[in-house]
Design a protein around this motif. Sequence first.
Motif, PDB file in Angstrom:
ATOM      1  N   VAL A  55       0.875  -1.167   0.000  1.00  0.00           N
ATOM      2  CA  VAL A  55       0.000   0.000   0.000  1.00  0.00           C
ATOM      3  C   VAL A  55       0.911   1.215   0.000  1.00  0.00           C
ATOM      4  O   VAL A  55       1.752   1.366   0.881  1.00  0.00           O
ATOM      5  N   ARG A  56       0.778   2.056  -0.999  1.00  0.00           N
ATOM      6  CA  ARG A  56       1.573   3.275  -1.111  1.00  0.00           C
ATOM      7  C   ARG A  56       0.706   4.456  -0.675  1.00  0.00           C
ATOM      8  O   ARG A  56      -0.457   4.564  -1.072  1.00  0.00           O
ATOM      9  N   TYR A  57       1.297   5.318   0.131  1.00  0.00           N
ATOM     10  CA  TYR A  57       0.611   6.500   0.646  1.00  0.00           C
ATOM     11  C   TYR A  57       1.247   7.722   0.002  1.00  0.00           C
ATOM     12  O   TYR A  57       2.450   7.945   0.137  1.00  0.00           O
ATOM     13  N   ALA A  58       0.448   8.496  -0.707  1.00  0.00           N
ATOM     14  CA  ALA A  58       0.957   9.711  -1.350  1.00  0.00           C
ATOM     15  C   ALA A  58      -0.195  10.683  -1.551  1.00  0.00           C
ATOM     16  O   ALA A  58      -1.286  10.283  -1.992  1.00  0.00           O
ATOM     17  N   ASP A  59       0.066  11.931  -1.242  1.00  0.00           N
ATOM     18  CA  ASP A  59      -0.921  12.999  -1.464  1.00  0.00           C
ATOM     19  C   ASP A  59      -2.279  12.674  -0.838  1.00  0.00           C
ATOM     20  O   ASP A  59      -3.323  12.943  -1.425  1.00  0.00           O
ATOM     21  N   GLY A  60      -2.256  12.056   0.344  1.00  0.00           N
ATOM     22  CA  GLY A  60      -3.493  11.760   1.041  1.00  0.00           C
ATOM     23  C   GLY A  60      -4.278  10.581   0.483  1.00  0.00           C
ATOM     24  O   GLY A  60      -5.410  10.349   0.891  1.00  0.00           O
ATOM     25  N   ARG A  61      -3.687   9.843  -0.481  1.00  0.00           N
ATOM     26  CA  ARG A  61      -4.381   8.695  -1.076  1.00  0.00           C
ATOM     27  C   ARG A  61      -3.591   7.423  -0.805  1.00  0.00           C
ATOM     28  O   ARG A  61      -2.387   7.454  -0.567  1.00  0.00           O
ATOM     29  N   ARG A  62      -4.294   6.304  -0.897  1.00  0.00           N
ATOM     30  CA  ARG A  62      -3.678   4.988  -0.759  1.00  0.00           C
ATOM     31  C   ARG A  62      -3.825   4.249  -2.076  1.00  0.00           C
ATOM     32  O   ARG A  62      -4.919   4.196  -2.641  1.00  0.00           O
ATOM     33  N   THR A  63      -2.726   3.643  -2.524  1.00  0.00           N
ATOM     34  CA  THR A  63      -2.758   2.849  -3.744  1.00  0.00           C
ATOM     35  C   THR A  63      -2.265   1.455  -3.406  1.00  0.00           C
ATOM     36  O   THR A  63      -1.159   1.293  -2.887  1.00  0.00           O
ATOM     37  N   LEU A  64      -3.080   0.463  -3.698  1.00  0.00           N
ATOM     38  CA  LEU A  64      -2.730  -0.923  -3.441  1.00  0.00           C
ATOM     39  C   LEU A  64      -2.133  -1.538  -4.702  1.00  0.00           C
ATOM     40  O   LEU A  64      -2.706  -1.410  -5.784  1.00  0.00           O
ATOM     41  N   THR A  65      -0.971  -2.187  -4.554  1.00  0.00           N
ATOM     42  CA  THR A  65      -0.302  -2.846  -5.672  1.00  0.00           C
ATOM     43  C   THR A  65      -0.073  -4.304  -5.302  1.00  0.00           C
ATOM     44  O   THR A  65       0.529  -4.604  -4.275  1.00  0.00           O
ATOM     45  N   GLN A  66      -0.552  -5.198  -6.147  1.00  0.00           N
ATOM     46  CA  GLN A  66      -0.361  -6.624  -5.930  1.00  0.00           C
ATOM     47  C   GLN A  66       1.071  -7.015  -6.289  1.00  0.00           C
ATOM     48  O   GLN A  66       1.667  -6.463  -7.210  1.00  0.00           O
ATOM     49  N   GLY A  67       1.645  -7.998  -5.570  1.00  0.00           N
ATOM     50  CA  GLY A  67       2.945  -8.549  -5.915  1.00  0.00           C
ATOM     51  C   GLY A  67       2.808  -9.409  -7.158  1.00  0.00           C
ATOM     52  O   GLY A  67       1.712  -9.608  -7.657  1.00  0.00           O
ATOM     53  N   PRO A  68       3.881  -9.870  -7.742  1.00  0.00           N
ATOM     54  CA  PRO A  68       5.251  -9.842  -7.212  1.00  0.00           C
ATOM     55  C   PRO A  68       5.932  -8.505  -7.473  1.00  0.00           C
ATOM     56  O   PRO A  68       5.481  -7.713  -8.292  1.00  0.00           O
ATOM     57  N   PHE A  69       7.023  -8.302  -6.743  1.00  0.00           N
ATOM     58  CA  PHE A  69       7.805  -7.080  -6.873  1.00  0.00           C
ATOM     59  C   PHE A  69       9.150  -7.425  -7.489  1.00  0.00           C
ATOM     60  O   PHE A  69       9.761  -8.439  -7.149  1.00  0.00           O
ATOM     61  N   ALA A  70       9.610  -6.576  -8.380  1.00  0.00           N
ATOM     62  CA  ALA A  70      10.763  -6.901  -9.219  1.00  0.00           C
ATOM     63  C   ALA A  70      12.084  -6.980  -8.470  1.00  0.00           C
ATOM     64  O   ALA A  70      12.884  -7.879  -8.714  1.00  0.00           O
ATOM     65  N   GLU A  71      12.378  -6.061  -7.595  1.00  0.00           N
ATOM     66  CA  GLU A  71      13.697  -5.978  -6.958  1.00  0.00           C
ATOM     67  C   GLU A  71      13.790  -6.859  -5.720  1.00  0.00           C
ATOM     68  O   GLU A  71      13.324  -6.482  -4.658  1.00  0.00           O
ATOM     69  N   THR A  72      14.415  -8.037  -5.847  1.00  0.00           N
ATOM     70  CA  THR A  72      14.531  -8.921  -4.688  1.00  0.00           C
ATOM     71  C   THR A  72      15.417  -8.321  -3.612  1.00  0.00           C
ATOM     72  O   THR A  72      15.254  -8.623  -2.439  1.00  0.00           O
ATOM     73  N   LYS A  73      16.345  -7.436  -3.971  1.00  0.00           N
ATOM     74  CA  LYS A  73      17.222  -6.845  -2.958  1.00  0.00           C
ATOM     75  C   LYS A  73      16.446  -6.008  -1.943  1.00  0.00           C
ATOM     76  O   LYS A  73      16.921  -5.758  -0.848  1.00  0.00           O
ATOM     77  N   ASP A  74      15.230  -5.615  -2.287  1.00  0.00           N
ATOM     78  CA  ASP A  74      14.390  -4.824  -1.390  1.00  0.00           C
ATOM     79  C   ASP A  74      13.387  -5.674  -0.616  1.00  0.00           C
ATOM     80  O   ASP A  74      12.570  -5.133   0.112  1.00  0.00           O
ATOM     81  N   LEU A  75      13.442  -6.992  -0.786  1.00  0.00           N
ATOM     82  CA  LEU A  75      12.443  -7.860  -0.188  1.00  0.00           C
ATOM     83  C   LEU A  75      13.023  -8.693   0.946  1.00  0.00           C
ATOM     84  O   LEU A  75      14.214  -8.955   1.001  1.00  0.00           O
ATOM     85  N   ILE A  76      12.154  -9.124   1.835  1.00  0.00           N
ATOM     86  CA  ILE A  76      12.528  -9.940   2.986  1.00  0.00           C
ATOM     87  C   ILE A  76      11.924 -11.335   2.797  1.00  0.00           C
ATOM     88  O   ILE A  76      10.755 -11.470   2.439  1.00  0.00           O
ATOM     89  N   ALA A  77      12.720 -12.370   3.065  1.00  0.00           N
ATOM     90  CA  ALA A  77      12.252 -13.752   2.933  1.00  0.00           C
ATOM     91  C   ALA A  77      11.902 -14.363   4.286  1.00  0.00           C
ATOM     92  O   ALA A  77      11.202 -15.368   4.347  1.00  0.00           O
ATOM     93  N   GLY A  78      12.397 -13.775   5.369  1.00  0.00           N
ATOM     94  CA  GLY A  78      12.117 -14.308   6.689  1.00  0.00           C
ATOM     95  C   GLY A  78      12.719 -13.417   7.753  1.00  0.00           C
ATOM     96  O   GLY A  78      13.405 -12.437   7.445  1.00  0.00           O
ATOM     97  N   TYR A  79      12.475 -13.776   9.010  1.00  0.00           N
ATOM     98  CA  TYR A  79      12.972 -12.948  10.106  1.00  0.00           C
ATOM     99  C   TYR A  79      13.100 -13.767  11.374  1.00  0.00           C
ATOM    100  O   TYR A  79      12.457 -14.805  11.537  1.00  0.00           O
ATOM    101  N   THR A  80      13.912 -13.265  12.274  1.00  0.00           N
ATOM    102  CA  THR A  80      14.044 -13.793  13.623  1.00  0.00           C
ATOM    103  C   THR A  80      14.104 -12.593  14.563  1.00  0.00           C
ATOM    104  O   THR A  80      14.823 -11.633  14.284  1.00  0.00           O
ATOM    105  N   VAL A  81      13.336 -12.636  15.637  1.00  0.00           N
ATOM    106  CA  VAL A  81      13.345 -11.559  16.628  1.00  0.00           C
ATOM    107  C   VAL A  81      13.954 -12.117  17.909  1.00  0.00           C
ATOM    108  O   VAL A  81      13.529 -13.161  18.403  1.00  0.00           O
ATOM    109  N   ILE A  82      14.972 -11.400  18.408  1.00  0.00           N
ATOM    110  CA  ILE A  82      15.643 -11.812  19.642  1.00  0.00           C
ATOM    111  C   ILE A  82      15.598 -10.685  20.664  1.00  0.00           C
ATOM    112  O   ILE A  82      15.469  -9.512  20.295  1.00  0.00           O
TER     113      ILE A  82
END
Length: 137
Positions: A55-82
């Motif tokens: 969901v992108r927020y700009a100029d007071g509006r919300r725009t929903l964009t479905q995946g997939p997203f092109a740049e894998t370097k900007d994506l997360i595959a998993g996480y661990t919280v310690i």
Amino acid sequence: MRFIILVKATADSEAGKMPEEELIASMAAYHEALQKAGVLLDASGLQPSSKGWRVRYADGRRTLTQGPFAETKDLIAGYTVIQVRSRDEAMEWARRFPAPCGEHADGEIEVRPMLDLDDFEPSQSMARFRKIEGANH
């Protein structure tokens, strides 16, 4: 202090390819060690971005964009919280994190401290957050 260990996505993780058994075993051993040390709060893998959206927020509006997203370097595959006593302790645990794509493949994790409610200035809004079950006290 809470830290999140972010596992960066790869072309394979974005394609939905599951890790090899050897990597799953390494991750299980690592997370068992975190649990035994009493520092593991949460951990999970994420589905590929093709199953998500932004969901992108700009100029007071919300725009929903479905995946997939092109740049894998900007994506997360998993996480661990310690939760550990210091930044140095978090670094030691991060050094032990298994190579996320296997020992002989390129991969990357990112580690960042998480904000706690005590990091914010007291206010009425923060008092509301403190009353929310599941909020970090």
